[in-house]
Enzyme design. Structure first.
Site, PDB file in Angstrom:
ATOM      1  N   ASP A 252       0.922  -1.245   0.053  1.00  0.00           N
ATOM      2  CA  ASP A 252      -0.192  -0.029   0.133  1.00  0.00           C
ATOM      3  C   ASP A 252       0.972   1.351  -0.031  1.00  0.00           C
ATOM      4  O   ASP A 252       2.077   1.229   0.527  1.00  0.00           O
ATOM      5  CB  ASP A 252      -1.091   0.070   1.138  1.00  0.00           C
ATOM      6  CG  ASP A 252      -2.039  -1.257   1.165  1.00  0.00           C
ATOM      7  OD1 ASP A 252      -2.350  -1.499  -0.022  1.00  0.00           O
ATOM      8  OD2 ASP A 252      -2.441  -1.393   2.182  1.00  0.00           O
TER       9      ASP A 252
ATOM     10  N   TYR B 289       6.505  -8.445   8.456  1.00  0.00           N
ATOM     11  CA  TYR B 289       6.364  -6.889   8.718  1.00  0.00           C
ATOM     12  C   TYR B 289       6.578  -6.532   9.974  1.00  0.00           C
ATOM     13  O   TYR B 289       6.589  -7.234  11.062  1.00  0.00           O
ATOM     14  CB  TYR B 289       5.119  -6.771   8.306  1.00  0.00           C
ATOM     15  CG  TYR B 289       4.439  -7.106   6.993  1.00  0.00           C
ATOM     16  CD1 TYR B 289       4.264  -6.210   5.970  1.00  0.00           C
ATOM     17  CD2 TYR B 289       3.754  -8.388   6.579  1.00  0.00           C
ATOM     18  CE1 TYR B 289       3.842  -6.568   4.757  1.00  0.00           C
ATOM     19  CE2 TYR B 289       3.473  -8.636   5.395  1.00  0.00           C
ATOM     20  CZ  TYR B 289       3.474  -7.781   4.512  1.00  0.00           C
ATOM     21  OH  TYR B 289       3.041  -8.249   3.257  1.00  0.00           O
TER      22      TYR B 289
ATOM     23  N   ASP C 227      -6.783   1.315   8.087  1.00  0.00           N
ATOM     24  CA  ASP C 227      -5.554   1.863   8.528  1.00  0.00           C
ATOM     25  C   ASP C 227      -5.481   3.740   8.761  1.00  0.00           C
ATOM     26  O   ASP C 227      -6.854   4.058   8.424  1.00  0.00           O
ATOM     27  CB  ASP C 227      -4.398   1.536   7.392  1.00  0.00           C
ATOM     28  CG  ASP C 227      -4.979   2.214   5.870  1.00  0.00           C
ATOM     29  OD1 ASP C 227      -5.516   2.913   5.970  1.00  0.00           O
ATOM     30  OD2 ASP C 227      -4.395   1.648   4.878  1.00  0.00           O
TER      31      ASP C 227
ATOM     32  N   ARG D 162      -3.452  -4.819   7.900  1.00  0.00           N
ATOM     33  CA  ARG D 162      -4.611  -3.764   8.476  1.00  0.00           C
ATOM     34  C   ARG D 162      -5.675  -4.851   8.656  1.00  0.00           C
ATOM     35  O   ARG D 162      -6.630  -4.268   9.768  1.00  0.00           O
ATOM     36  CB  ARG D 162      -4.966  -2.902   7.318  1.00  0.00           C
ATOM     37  CG  ARG D 162      -5.382  -3.308   6.001  1.00  0.00           C
ATOM     38  CD  ARG D 162      -5.091  -2.191   5.275  1.00  0.00           C
ATOM     39  NE  ARG D 162      -5.202  -2.287   3.751  1.00  0.00           N
ATOM     40  CZ  ARG D 162      -5.858  -2.032   2.625  1.00  0.00           C
ATOM     41  NH1 ARG D 162      -6.579  -1.061   3.093  1.00  0.00           N
ATOM     42  NH2 ARG D 162      -5.763  -2.429   1.453  1.00  0.00           N
TER      43      ARG D 162
END
Length: 301
Positions: free
Chosen positions: A53, A81, A95, A187
């Site tokens: 993203d 992540y 988010d 998310r």
């Protein structure tokens, strides 16, 4: 890209085959990175293995030339992540880029937090965010949402092998590390953690640190790529050797591989890289239906 930064025909590097591991900056789409890399590397044949993203940073693996033929396989590898989850607020996109939906008080102790994170670890069913890139009847979910449609996506089976709290800052901000299978939405993980805790949550920061065997140590910034484009390309053979198991064959078998013929079974389902007697990459193979079959052949017949 300013014209002063664009290589001239004489300066443009010769096209190469392989992978480039980019440290994607915030605010760029994955397509933006691909478009910039196409100009810097002098080839349109560039793609990426797994979208990030715009708000996210970190490892974005690009395939260059024949390296694009690896991307479908690389996209299926595990990813790691580092993220920040903020408790107490839900948003339209799960988010920080979305509009606030609800704010709730946060009264979450260490024990309940650890238990909720443990419940979201292992094999779980996850419903992707409604503004994800998942296609519904051929149209991206986020495009349907932008068009005013209400989108509910089906759950997907994913694996979260690690969901660990690194630090808690104040009552609301959680710095976490997540190791997960392809197709996991961080998310959505933040959203589900907030739902389990009864206070809601959303993602405020995301950095991908690993895609398969490639991590931030191998990643280059776009500025570094502009300075030395081809030097940043991991050659095709090295990329396959780092990513897949290796099978070495003799000269006769190498000729068979170059013509797309099968090989004797090894008992390893694959995919694995097949290399010739001179160490050159020949193909990717997998074993099914009683034979070792080529997935991608790189060696010319």
């Amino acid at each position: 890209m300013p014209s002063s930064e664009r290589p001239t025909a004489a300066e443009r590097p010769a096209a190469v085959d392989g992978l480039v591991v980019v440290d994607k900056p915030a605010g760029w789409t994955s397509h933006d990175v691909v478009a910039r890399s196409r100009r810097l590397l002098g080839t349109r044949r560039i793609g990426h293995a797994g979208t990030l993203d715009p708000m996210a940073t970190g490892v974005l693996v690009l395939g260059v030339g024949r390296g694009t033929r690896l991307l479908g396989r690389l996209a299926l590898t595990a990813k790691v992540y580092e993220a920040t989850i903020r408790l107490g607020r839900t948003t339209t996109t799960d988010d920080a880029e979305g509009d606030p939906v609800a704010d709730r008080p946060v009264d979450v102790g260490a024990g309940p937090l650890a238990a909720a994170m443990a419940e979201l670890t292992g094999e779980i069913d996850q419903v992707p965010s409604s503004v994800s890139a998942v296609k519904v009847a051929g149209v991206r979910a986020y495009d349907r949402v932008r068009a005013g449609e209400e989108v509910t996506l089906a759950p997907r089976r994913i694996t979260v092998s690690r969901f660990e709290l690194l630090a808690r800052r104040g009552e609301t901000d959680l710095d976490v590390v997540v190791a997960c299978s392809s197709g996991t939405y961080i998310r959505a993980l933040a959203r589900d953690l907030g739902a389990a805790l009864g206070c809601g949550a959303h993602l405020t920061a995301l950095r991908r640190t690993e895609v398969g065997p490639f991590g931030l140590a191998e990643a280059v910034t776009l500025d570094a790529l502009a300075e030395a484009a081809n030097a940043a390309v991991v050659p095709l053979g090295a990329a396959v050797a780092a990513t897949f198991p290796r099978r070495d064959v003799d000269g006769e078998q190498a000729r068979d591989v170059a013509y797309g013929r099968r090989l004797p079974m090894l008992g390893s389902p694959g995919p694995y890289g097949v290399f010739g007697p001179d160490g050159a990459l020949l193909a990717l193979f997998e074993e099914r239906d009683g034979a070792a079959r080529p997935i991608v052949v790189f060696a010319p017949a």
